[in-house]
Write a protein that holds these residues in place. Structure first.
Motif, PDB file in Angstrom:
ATOM      1  N   ALA A  38      -1.237 -48.221  -3.336  1.00 29.81           N
ATOM      2  CA  ALA A  38      -0.756 -47.071  -2.482  1.00 29.81           C
ATOM      3  C   ALA A  38      -1.262 -45.729  -3.034  1.00 29.81           C
ATOM      4  N   ASN A  78       6.813 -50.357 -10.369  1.00 31.62           N
ATOM      5  CA  ASN A  78       5.891 -50.891  -9.469  1.00 31.62           C
ATOM      6  C   ASN A  78       5.740 -52.045  -9.055  1.00 31.62           C
ATOM      7  N   ALA A 115       5.480 -48.996   0.184  1.00 34.15           N
ATOM      8  CA  ALA A 115       5.031 -47.727  -0.780  1.00 34.15           C
ATOM      9  C   ALA A 115       4.222 -46.943  -0.066  1.00 34.15           C
ATOM     10  N   SER A 136       2.466 -50.816  -4.708  1.00 34.43           N
ATOM     11  CA  SER A 136       2.654 -49.322  -4.932  1.00 34.43           C
ATOM     12  C   SER A 136       1.387 -48.862  -5.757  1.00 34.43           C
ATOM     13  N   LEU A 137       0.657 -49.786  -6.487  1.00 34.62           N
ATOM     14  CA  LEU A 137      -0.347 -49.470  -7.186  1.00 34.62           C
ATOM     15  C   LEU A 137      -1.584 -49.041  -6.431  1.00 34.62           C
TER      16      LEU A 137
END
Ligand SMILES: [Zn+2]
Lengths: 135, 414
Positions: free
Chosen positions: B170, B163, B224, B167-168
């Motif tokens: 996302a 990550n 992401a 992306s966290l």
């Protein structure tokens, strides 16, 4: 050649125990014997009652996708894995954890049922990977 | 024993404590009076301490104060943590000695929290004039790729080390899309608004100055899913500062006072996988508390400054703060209400998505922009008759939340 998916090193004794179990395919969550709280990640003291009387218990491995994303731009050491389908999974035991799902990025959605695949786990790869549970 | 009568009063009457302390025994009403900003961009060629001094210099000049007038400091550690950043800054800025000094620690919620801390310290007499400053050379001193990698290293090993921070966030974005039918284009529209507002700033004030459509934002490289690069915060050099002092000083200095009329904070989790629910953040309680304390309703808010590290952050928080029904954030974006001419102009400086994101200092620009609006100094993005602003801060991965209501007061000096 150093592997890019090693067991994390900067951990406490209990975290290290967790990763050792994962490496052996024995994925567990913490279950407090004092207050019955089931939690993740593992900690020396139960985050609900602060008891140290807890035990690792194996998970069934089945769960439901809560959040997910297809990572196109990961950290450099995972660049060759893209796209990585990452998911936050609500285990049937209750706690949530993050894992990867071996599927096409279009095949996953909130609510998708998944099952842990332990076949790829080793001391060189402790990334939890799930597969789609299709009926 | 009555401490005041037997100990303090005789000391005061004999002036042992000096004028400053005698004055502080009366309750003081704190107000924000002015601000300063460095240029923002990619290569300011300044170190952390220099940027902090630059921002401080602009703030002091803005309100016609000298370094010696400052007796309190709230600062933000650099991205690469110094062991003792506070004494370093106190000496470097030439503001010693101080009565009050604190370091912020709740990420992007820090600066909104700092307003409340500074106001409290003035109210209870710990300090009279407090400098809140945050600046860092995230782009030129550290570099975007290194920042991304080091931020990822700080994410717990119980989440996937592949990550990067986008992306966290996302995960929550896809949850919102799947749960409510929100579209990718509605998310992208939030970035389009930010880019439009940044494009209207003076060149040195905005890292990006290019207006972009939602379609162009969707065409940017995917980071992401569903977040494209243009839906992720910039990595910039820069910083800002603002001054909190007493109402009396504001009048003496002939500055338009801005009052903190309501504040709320709520901190809930660290790991994104341990966030209690993707359908609610601590901003719900933080916002309710702040608006209740200020006795304002949504209709009273003239300007919205919402922490915008990613487009999904804004969407989530707008719903949590009650600017629309839960799940209807996409419709609120489509309605035009968040545009400059709308009901609730959003991030009128361009925000972290388009104006600047120098790391830990990011949220301070949302406050200096609120001050610009309330003091009628926002130039091309000035909202007519802006008298009440809501400023929000978010730290971690939806982990820490803070909300402040700021209101323009009357300038007492003639
Ligand atoms: Zn317990």
């Amino acid at each position: 050649m150093p592997t890019n998916k090693p067991i994390p090193t900067s951990t406490t004794e209990y975290e290290h125990q967790y990763w050792q179990r994962v490496a052996n395919g024995d994925v567990c969550i913490a279950h407090c014997q004092a207050c019955d709280h089931v939690y993740h990640p593992p900690r020396r003291y139960c985050p609900d009652c602060y008891s140290d009387e807890w035990e690792f218990e194996p998970i069934a491995g089945t769960g439901t996708v809560y959040g997910y994303t297809s990572i196109h731009r990961p950290t450099e050491r995972f660049a060759s894995d893209t796209p990585i389908v990452s998911a936050i999974i609500t285990l049937d035991e209750g706690p949530r954890l993050m894992g990867r799902v071996a599927c096409d990025s279009e095949a996953i959605a909130v609510g998708t049922r998944v099952r842990l695949d332990t076949s790829g786990l080793s001391s060189d790869n402790v990334r939890l990977t799930f597969e789609l549970l299709t009926k | 024993m009555d401490v005041f009568q037997h100990v303090l009063a005789p000391m005061i009457s004999s002036n042992l404590l000096g004028d400053r302390y005698r004055m502080q025994l009366r309750p003081m009403k704190p107000v924000l009076i002015g601000y300063g900003e460095t240029s923002v961009g990619e290569s300011l060629n300044c170190r952390y301490e220099e940027l902090n001094m630059w921002a401080t210099r602009e703030a002091l000049r803005d309100v016609d104060l000298e370094p010696d007038d400052i007796d309190g400091l709230i600062a933000t550690a650099p991205f690469r943590t110094e062991r003792f950043p506070l004494p370093r800054l106190i000496e470097y800025l030439g503001i010693a000695p101080l009565n009050f000094a604190e370091l912020t620690g709740v990420g992007g919620a820090s600066h909104v929290t700092s307003i409340h801390r500074a106001a409290g310290a003035i109210e209870n007499g710990q300090a009279e004039t407090i400098l809140v400053v945050a600046a860092d050379a995230l782009h030129s001193d550290i570099g975007p790729r290194t920042v991304i990698e080091e931020l990822s290293d700080s994410v717990s090993e119980f989440e996937d080390p592949a990550n990067i921070v986008p992306s966290l966030y996302a995960h929550v974005a896809n949850w919102h899309l799947d749960t409510f039918g929100t579209t990718r284009k509605q998310l992208a529209e939030i970035a389009a608004i930010a880019h439009e507002h940044a494009s209207l700033q003076r060149a040195e004030r905005a890292h990006r100055q290019e207006a972009k459509s939602a379609d162009e934002i969707l065409d940017a490289p995917m980071v992401a899913t569903p977040l494209t690069a243009d839906q992720c915060a910039l990595i910039s050099d820069g910083g800002a500062a603002f001054i909190v002092t007493t109402e009396e000083n504001a009048a003496e200095l002939d500055q338009v006072p801005v009052r903190l009329t309501g504040f709320g904070a709520r901190h809930t989790h660290d790991h994104i996988s341990q966030m209690p629910s993707f359908n609610e953040t601590g901003a719900i309680e933080a916002g309710q508390r702040a608006m209740a304390e200020a006795t304002v309703d949504h209709a009273d808010i003239d300007v919205l400054q919402i922490y915008d590290c990613f487009t999904i952050t804004v969407l989530r928080i707008l719903e949590d703060l009650g600017f629309c029904e839960r799940g209807n954030g996409g419709d609120l974006v489509d309605s035009g209400a968040l545009r400059l001419t709308g009901k609730w102009p959003l991030n009128t400086h361009g925000g972290a998505l388009a104006q600047a994101h120098p790391g830990m200092p990011c949220g301070i620009f949302h406050i200096t922009e609120a001050l610009r609006q309330l003091q009628g100094r926002a130039e091309a993005t000035q909202v007519d008759n802006a008298s009440t602003a809501l400023v929000h801060g978010n730290g971690g991965i939806f982990s820490t939340q803070a909300v402040a209501i700021l209101e323009r007061g009357e300038c007492h000096a003639d």
